[in-house]
Design a protein around this motif. Sequence first.
Motif, PDB file in Angstrom:
ATOM      1  N   SER A 116     -62.352  22.565  66.330  1.00 16.82           N
ATOM      2  CA  SER A 116     -61.568  21.694  67.519  1.00 16.82           C
ATOM      3  C   SER A 116     -59.901  21.795  67.153  1.00 16.82           C
ATOM      4  N   GLY A 117     -59.604  21.960  65.653  1.00 15.15           N
ATOM      5  CA  GLY A 117     -57.808  21.905  65.587  1.00 15.15           C
ATOM      6  C   GLY A 117     -57.405  23.394  65.891  1.00 15.15           C
ATOM      7  N   VAL A 118     -58.393  24.408  65.722  1.00 13.72           N
ATOM      8  CA  VAL A 118     -57.787  25.487  66.211  1.00 13.72           C
ATOM      9  C   VAL A 118     -57.606  25.977  67.614  1.00 13.72           C
ATOM     10  N   LEU A 119     -58.821  25.510  68.335  1.00 17.36           N
ATOM     11  CA  LEU A 119     -59.074  25.781  69.600  1.00 17.36           C
ATOM     12  C   LEU A 119     -57.842  24.756  70.249  1.00 17.36           C
ATOM     13  N   GLY A 120     -57.509  23.556  69.772  1.00 24.36           N
ATOM     14  CA  GLY A 120     -56.473  22.710  70.385  1.00 24.36           C
ATOM     15  C   GLY A 120     -55.333  23.394  70.073  1.00 24.36           C
ATOM     16  N   LEU A 121     -54.897  23.911  68.993  1.00 31.45           N
ATOM     17  CA  LEU A 121     -53.813  24.767  68.924  1.00 31.45           C
ATOM     18  C   LEU A 121     -53.530  26.038  70.108  1.00 31.45           C
ATOM     19  N   LEU A 122     -54.504  26.501  70.200  1.00 27.23           N
ATOM     20  CA  LEU A 122     -54.322  27.617  71.168  1.00 27.23           C
ATOM     21  C   LEU A 122     -54.669  27.221  72.760  1.00 27.23           C
ATOM     22  N   LEU A 123     -55.113  25.929  72.639  1.00 22.90           N
ATOM     23  CA  LEU A 123     -54.862  25.288  74.116  1.00 22.90           C
ATOM     24  C   LEU A 123     -53.442  24.749  74.318  1.00 22.90           C
ATOM     25  N   LYS A 124     -52.957  24.365  73.528  1.00 22.57           N
ATOM     26  CA  LYS A 124     -51.490  23.561  73.770  1.00 22.57           C
ATOM     27  C   LYS A 124     -50.823  24.441  74.587  1.00 22.57           C
ATOM     28  N   PRO A 125     -50.559  25.853  74.420  1.00 25.16           N
ATOM     29  CA  PRO A 125     -49.444  26.412  75.541  1.00 25.16           C
ATOM     30  C   PRO A 125     -49.935  26.443  76.845  1.00 25.16           C
ATOM     31  N   MET A 126     -50.992  26.240  77.170  1.00 29.29           N
ATOM     32  CA  MET A 126     -51.612  25.930  78.513  1.00 29.29           C
ATOM     33  C   MET A 126     -51.185  24.809  79.288  1.00 29.29           C
ATOM     34  N   LEU A 127     -50.881  23.821  78.531  1.00 28.46           N
ATOM     35  CA  LEU A 127     -50.258  22.541  79.075  1.00 28.46           C
ATOM     36  C   LEU A 127     -48.833  22.199  78.591  1.00 28.46           C
ATOM     37  N   ALA A 128     -48.243  21.338  79.340  1.00 30.79           N
ATOM     38  CA  ALA A 128     -46.887  21.062  78.970  1.00 30.79           C
ATOM     39  C   ALA A 128     -46.620  19.538  79.520  1.00 30.79           C
ATOM     40  N   TRP A 129     -46.961  18.504  79.006  1.00 29.91           N
ATOM     41  CA  TRP A 129     -47.030  17.482  79.366  1.00 29.91           C
ATOM     42  C   TRP A 129     -45.299  16.694  78.623  1.00 29.91           C
ATOM     43  N   ARG A 130     -45.101  17.150  77.526  1.00 28.83           N
ATOM     44  CA  ARG A 130     -43.901  16.516  76.784  1.00 28.83           C
ATOM     45  C   ARG A 130     -42.691  17.094  77.530  1.00 28.83           C
ATOM     46  N   MET A 131     -42.647  18.248  77.767  1.00 30.31           N
ATOM     47  CA  MET A 131     -41.352  19.180  78.424  1.00 30.31           C
ATOM     48  C   MET A 131     -41.398  18.420  80.089  1.00 30.31           C
ATOM     49  N   LEU A 132     -42.377  18.324  80.699  1.00 27.13           N
ATOM     50  CA  LEU A 132     -42.394  17.687  81.930  1.00 27.13           C
ATOM     51  C   LEU A 132     -41.679  16.294  81.928  1.00 27.13           C
ATOM     52  N   ARG A 133     -42.190  15.417  81.216  1.00 24.77           N
ATOM     53  CA  ARG A 133     -41.678  14.275  80.935  1.00 24.77           C
ATOM     54  C   ARG A 133     -40.256  14.273  80.780  1.00 24.77           C
ATOM     55  N   GLU A 134     -39.848  15.079  79.736  1.00 25.09           N
ATOM     56  CA  GLU A 134     -38.332  14.799  79.118  1.00 25.09           C
ATOM     57  C   GLU A 134     -37.420  15.533  80.392  1.00 25.09           C
ATOM     58  N   GLU A 135     -37.977  16.428  80.929  1.00 26.78           N
ATOM     59  CA  GLU A 135     -37.141  17.151  82.212  1.00 26.78           C
ATOM     60  C   GLU A 135     -37.028  16.304  83.157  1.00 26.78           C
ATOM     61  N   VAL A 136     -37.944  15.373  83.612  1.00 28.38           N
ATOM     62  CA  VAL A 136     -37.888  14.427  84.760  1.00 28.38           C
ATOM     63  C   VAL A 136     -37.142  13.107  84.308  1.00 28.38           C
ATOM     64  N   ALA A 137     -37.250  12.651  82.985  1.00 32.63           N
ATOM     65  CA  ALA A 137     -36.315  11.613  82.666  1.00 32.63           C
ATOM     66  C   ALA A 137     -34.958  11.891  82.693  1.00 32.63           C
ATOM     67  N   ALA A 138     -34.722  13.414  82.314  1.00 31.62           N
ATOM     68  CA  ALA A 138     -33.283  13.629  82.062  1.00 31.62           C
ATOM     69  C   ALA A 138     -32.497  13.537  83.320  1.00 31.62           C
ATOM     70  N   VAL A 139     -33.394  13.700  84.537  1.00 33.88           N
ATOM     71  CA  VAL A 139     -32.652  13.603  85.959  1.00 33.88           C
ATOM     72  C   VAL A 139     -31.956  12.288  86.090  1.00 33.88           C
ATOM     73  N   GLU A 140     -32.593  11.202  85.793  1.00 37.80           N
ATOM     74  CA  GLU A 140     -32.024   9.993  85.747  1.00 37.80           C
ATOM     75  C   GLU A 140     -31.052   9.697  84.988  1.00 37.80           C
ATOM     76  N   THR A 141     -31.049  10.237  83.669  1.00 33.97           N
ATOM     77  CA  THR A 141     -30.084  10.256  82.711  1.00 33.97           C
ATOM     78  C   THR A 141     -28.502  10.741  82.951  1.00 33.97           C
ATOM     79  N   GLN A 142     -28.836  12.194  83.770  1.00 34.70           N
ATOM     80  CA  GLN A 142     -27.794  12.876  84.157  1.00 34.70           C
ATOM     81  C   GLN A 142     -27.238  12.081  85.576  1.00 34.70           C
ATOM     82  N   LEU A 143     -28.024  11.662  86.283  1.00 41.72           N
ATOM     83  CA  LEU A 143     -27.621  10.847  87.521  1.00 41.72           C
ATOM     84  C   LEU A 143     -26.345   9.855  87.107  1.00 41.72           C
ATOM     85  N   ASP A 144     -26.996   8.940  85.849  1.00 38.55           N
ATOM     86  CA  ASP A 144     -25.951   8.012  85.599  1.00 38.55           C
ATOM     87  C   ASP A 144     -24.479   8.457  85.299  1.00 38.55           C
ATOM     88  N   ARG A 145     -24.556   9.909  84.990  1.00 37.06           N
ATOM     89  CA  ARG A 145     -23.193  10.433  84.577  1.00 37.06           C
ATOM     90  C   ARG A 145     -22.707  10.850  85.881  1.00 37.06           C
TER      91      ARG A 145
END
Length: 334
Positions: A116-145
């Motif tokens: 499950s550990g190796v399979l999970g590592l191989l699965l990870k590149p197929m999803l991008a939750w952290r990047m999505l959250r950070e990029e969306v949150a950055a929109v509000e941060t940049q709007l404040d500027r």
Amino acid sequence: MTLHALHALHAPLSLLTPLNVSLPLLLPLAMLVALGVDRLLGEPPVKLHPVVGMGRYLGLWSAWLTSLPPRKALVAGAAAWLLGAVAVAALALLVEQAVWTLLQPWRGTAALLAASGVLGLLLKPMLAWRMLREEVAAVETQLDRSLDDGRQQLSRLVSRDTTVLNATEVRETAIETLAENLNDSVVAPLFWFAIAGLPGAAVYRFANTADAMWGYRGQWEWAGKWAARVDDLLSWVPARLTGLALLAGRPMLLGPLLREAGRTPSPNGGWPMGAMALRLDRRLSKPGHYQLHEGGTAVQPGDMATAQRLASRALWGCVLALALLAAGARGGLT
């Protein structure tokens, strides 16, 4: 169909039988590993990212496909897509088989955790939750500027012209992107992983990447039609699961969601976006194309954070449902 035949259909996961692992637990644990790695480490380096490789393959065909007349473009686009999808599925299958071969000496709990550990590592590149959250949150941060900074950040997430959007429209678009990509970038890959293991997640990610690159009107009207339709098909069930998860047990919103989901040109995007609009009680729109939850109030600065919380809760609801799906499917093969 006999259990033996069903077992064969789910290869290579059936090859884990010699490892003495619990098949019903394998994929759910791998999902948790993938999400844990995503949270801790984010995306792999660009040079090693398989989705980047998929994009490069698709880019090789772009100039030729868009130069063809409509009928030839349709056939050639479908053929190029199928060639890529078969290659992606075969590579994912080979990688899975290599993992099982390497783990043959392992047994019991150790085998389950390692697999499950190796399979999970191989699965990870197929999803991008952290990047999505950070990029969306950055929109509000940049709007404040400044509004221009917010528009610039949003342009990293969407293909539309962001220079004409006001602050409310920037926030609307960011929230829509969060909701729609909760499905496209996270739930749908996990859904197909639960159904077909690593090859399922990889083929879905290839299909979604192809739609993002080829699924446009204009010069891609015919060359990208196959890619767009296949992505619609593969996203159909996950998008509805995502929308229902965003409702979070509020059955009174199901009727309104059915109405709002039909307002978008996409057969799938309206489900998570409509559900998000209803949960926030806000209007979400794409000027000149659609307006969701017309009776809601305008998006406010604090809504971005609320949308993030709703999306996170919905994701874990989906993970639970998909873990049960994967466990039930594999349990029937043991």
